[in-house]
Structures are given as structure tokens and as C-alpha cells.
Motif scaffolding. Structure first.
Motif, PDB file in Angstrom:
ATOM      1  N   SER A 169       0.817  -1.273  -0.091  1.00  0.00           N
ATOM      2  CA  SER A 169      -0.052  -0.139  -0.007  1.00  0.00           C
ATOM      3  C   SER A 169       0.958   1.138  -0.031  1.00  0.00           C
ATOM      4  O   SER A 169       1.694   1.352   0.630  1.00  0.00           O
ATOM      5  CB  SER A 169      -0.791   0.260   1.262  1.00  0.00           C
ATOM      6  OG  SER A 169      -1.595  -1.059   1.253  1.00  0.00           O
ATOM      7  N   GLY A 170       0.407   2.075  -0.962  1.00  0.00           N
ATOM      8  CA  GLY A 170       1.279   3.462  -0.686  1.00  0.00           C
ATOM      9  C   GLY A 170       2.541   3.396  -1.672  1.00  0.00           C
ATOM     10  O   GLY A 170       3.120   4.295  -1.780  1.00  0.00           O
ATOM     11  N   SER A 171       2.844   2.420  -2.352  1.00  0.00           N
ATOM     12  CA  SER A 171       3.952   2.332  -3.238  1.00  0.00           C
ATOM     13  C   SER A 171       3.597   3.074  -4.499  1.00  0.00           C
ATOM     14  O   SER A 171       4.878   3.225  -5.189  1.00  0.00           O
ATOM     15  CB  SER A 171       4.166   0.741  -3.302  1.00  0.00           C
ATOM     16  OG  SER A 171       3.232   0.280  -4.029  1.00  0.00           O
ATOM     17  N   GLY A 172       2.613   3.327  -4.827  1.00  0.00           N
ATOM     18  CA  GLY A 172       2.383   3.901  -5.974  1.00  0.00           C
ATOM     19  C   GLY A 172       1.550   3.205  -7.222  1.00  0.00           C
ATOM     20  O   GLY A 172       1.863   3.600  -8.389  1.00  0.00           O
ATOM     21  N   LYS A 173       1.311   1.982  -6.813  1.00  0.00           N
ATOM     22  CA  LYS A 173       0.540   1.058  -7.630  1.00  0.00           C
ATOM     23  C   LYS A 173      -0.233   1.584  -8.842  1.00  0.00           C
ATOM     24  O   LYS A 173      -0.208   1.606  -9.892  1.00  0.00           O
ATOM     25  CB  LYS A 173       0.319  -0.113  -7.170  1.00  0.00           C
ATOM     26  CG  LYS A 173       0.907  -1.267  -6.541  1.00  0.00           C
ATOM     27  CD  LYS A 173       0.390  -2.649  -6.328  1.00  0.00           C
ATOM     28  CE  LYS A 173      -0.838  -2.412  -5.337  1.00  0.00           C
ATOM     29  NZ  LYS A 173      -0.623  -1.744  -3.994  1.00  0.00           N
ATOM     30  N   SER A 174      -1.483   2.336  -8.151  1.00  0.00           N
ATOM     31  CA  SER A 174      -2.467   2.706  -8.990  1.00  0.00           C
ATOM     32  C   SER A 174      -2.092   4.008  -9.754  1.00  0.00           C
ATOM     33  O   SER A 174      -2.339   3.861 -10.813  1.00  0.00           O
ATOM     34  CB  SER A 174      -3.608   3.150  -8.272  1.00  0.00           C
ATOM     35  OG  SER A 174      -3.939   1.910  -7.428  1.00  0.00           O
TER      36      SER A 174
END
Length: 232
Positions: free
Chosen positions: A13-18
Motif C-alpha cells: 500500500s502506498g507504493s504508487g501502484k495505482s
């Protein structure tokens, strides 16, 4: 680029995937699939129907019946359930705090995994490729994807990003308010999927010190390296 280019992007979460996945899909002119939105949509539907999320069989049955319509246009990734647009509702705190109970249901994962593969194939057929992001994408859902990337970032960076996204600020109070959604979600999800270490053949991209544009370029560099024509 081949006729159908599948790019799988995973990460905590929050790694920038989306954001990165959508931008990469837009740059390449291919489809985009947010598989995490599918779990969120199911969570929303279960909550609306007052289902007990700890009742694994009931939630799995709901997954099989879920009237989901999810758009794969990176410029308009809509999510509808039963004709209701839930694109914003599935990002609410109510859903965010409950989604792990659904996402860690192994039978649910099996049901949605089949749907994810179908949607990826359809998007790739329509546009020549697809960027799919979410848990298990690089190892279980699309282990044969031509390009597989694991985005990662420090916990501090991930909390800061998610705080800014949810609260419009990354001050200490906002970061702390976001901690449960990020840290607990990753801890819970790690019981059923691996997304903190890159599996064999998966390229690790650390976005801790990168902004969105730089992160997108880093992933595009990986794509270019994997799709380059071999020298004769």
C-alpha cells in the motif's frame, strides 16, 4: 511492442501502484485494470447487504454473484456494482478498514482471480495490451506476463503518500490516522499473498525517492528493456 503486451505491477500500500499503473497504461495506449478495486467493490456490496465479513462462505457466495462492471480505460477507470457507480464509495474509510477481511478470503481470491484474467484478456484484445495492478498479479494472476514489476517504497514514504491522498496533507496527525490502513492492511494481506519481495523474473522498482513522473519513467524503462527487439 507485441500484439498483446501484459504488464503486471504489484507492491505494498502506498507504493504508487495505482497512479503509476494508470499513467503507464495511458502512455502506452493500452488497457488498465485495478484488481484491488474489485476487492473493494465486493466489500462495499457485502457491507450494503449487511453480510458478516467473517462468514467466509457467505462472502465467497457474494463474490460469485457480484454484479460488477469495471472499466479498463486508464482515463476513466469506473467501478459499478449493480448499476451503481461506486468509484468513490469504495475508497471510503468504511471500506478501507473492512477490505482485508474480504481480500484474505481464499475462496474469494479464487473467484476474483478468474474474473481478473478474463478482464485482462479482454482489455488486451481491445487495445493491444493491459497494465494490471494489485496483489498476486506478478506471481499468481499473471505469472506469464511479459513484464512484471514490484513497486516498493519505505514505510515513511508510503504513509506520507497515502495520507496526502486521503487527508490532503502529510502532517504527523494525518500520517498517524493513515497508519492502520497502510500497515495493518499490508500485514493482513501478507498472510495470503507475497508483495514485499520480488519473485524470480520480477523487477524491483523502489519509488521511495521518486515522484510520480519519475516512477512512471522507471517502469517504462523496465517495459522498454523487456520489449526491445533482440539485435540481429
Amino acid at each position: 511492442m507485441t500484439a498483446t503486451l501484459t504488464i503486471a505491477i504489484d507492491g505494498p500500500s502506498g507504493s504508487g501502484k495505482s497512479s503509476v499503473s494508470r499513467a503507464v497504461a495511458r502512455r502506452l495506449g493500452v488497457g488498465y485494470l485495478d484488481t484491488g478495486a474489485m476487492y473493494r467493490a465486493l466489500t462495499w456490496w457485502c457491507l450494503e447487504r449487511d453480510l458478516d465479513l467473517t462468514d467466509a462462505q457467505a462472502v465467497a457466495a457474494a463474490a460469485r454473484e457480484l454484479p460488477l462492471d469495471i472499466g479498463t480505460d486508464p482515463d476513466d477507470p469506473t467501478v459499478s456494482v449493480g448499476g451503481t457507480d461506486v468509484s468513490e464509495a469504495i475508497r471510503s474509510t468504511r471500506v478501507s478498514t473492512a477490505v482485508s477481511a474480504v481480500a484474505t478470503n481464499l475462496e474469494v481470491r479464487s473467484v476474483l482471480r478468474t474474473l481478473q484474467r478474463d478482464l485482462m484478456a479482454r482489455a488486451a484484445e481491445q487495445t493491444g495490451g493491459v497494465v494490471a495492478e494489485g496483489r498476486d498479479i506478478t506471481t499468481v494472476v499473471a505469472p506469464d506476463a511479459r513484464v512484471r514489476v514490484l513497486l516498493t517504497a519505505s514505510e515513511e514514504a508510503r504513509l506520507r503518500r497515502r495520507s496526502a491522498e486521503l487527508h490532503g496533507t502529510a502532517d504527523a496527525a494525518a500520517v498517524e490516522a493513515t497508519r492502520d490502513q497502510v500497515v495493518r492492511r499490508d500485514r493482513d494481506d501478507s498472510t495470503v499473498s507475497t508483495f514485499t519481495e520480488a519473485a524470480e523474473g520480477v523487477v524491483l522498482v523502489d519509488t521511495s525517492e521518486l515522484d510520480l513522473d519519475e516512477s512512471v519513467e522507471a517502469v517504462l524503462d523496465v517495459v522498454a528493456a523487456h520489449t526491445a527487439e533482440p539485435a540481429e
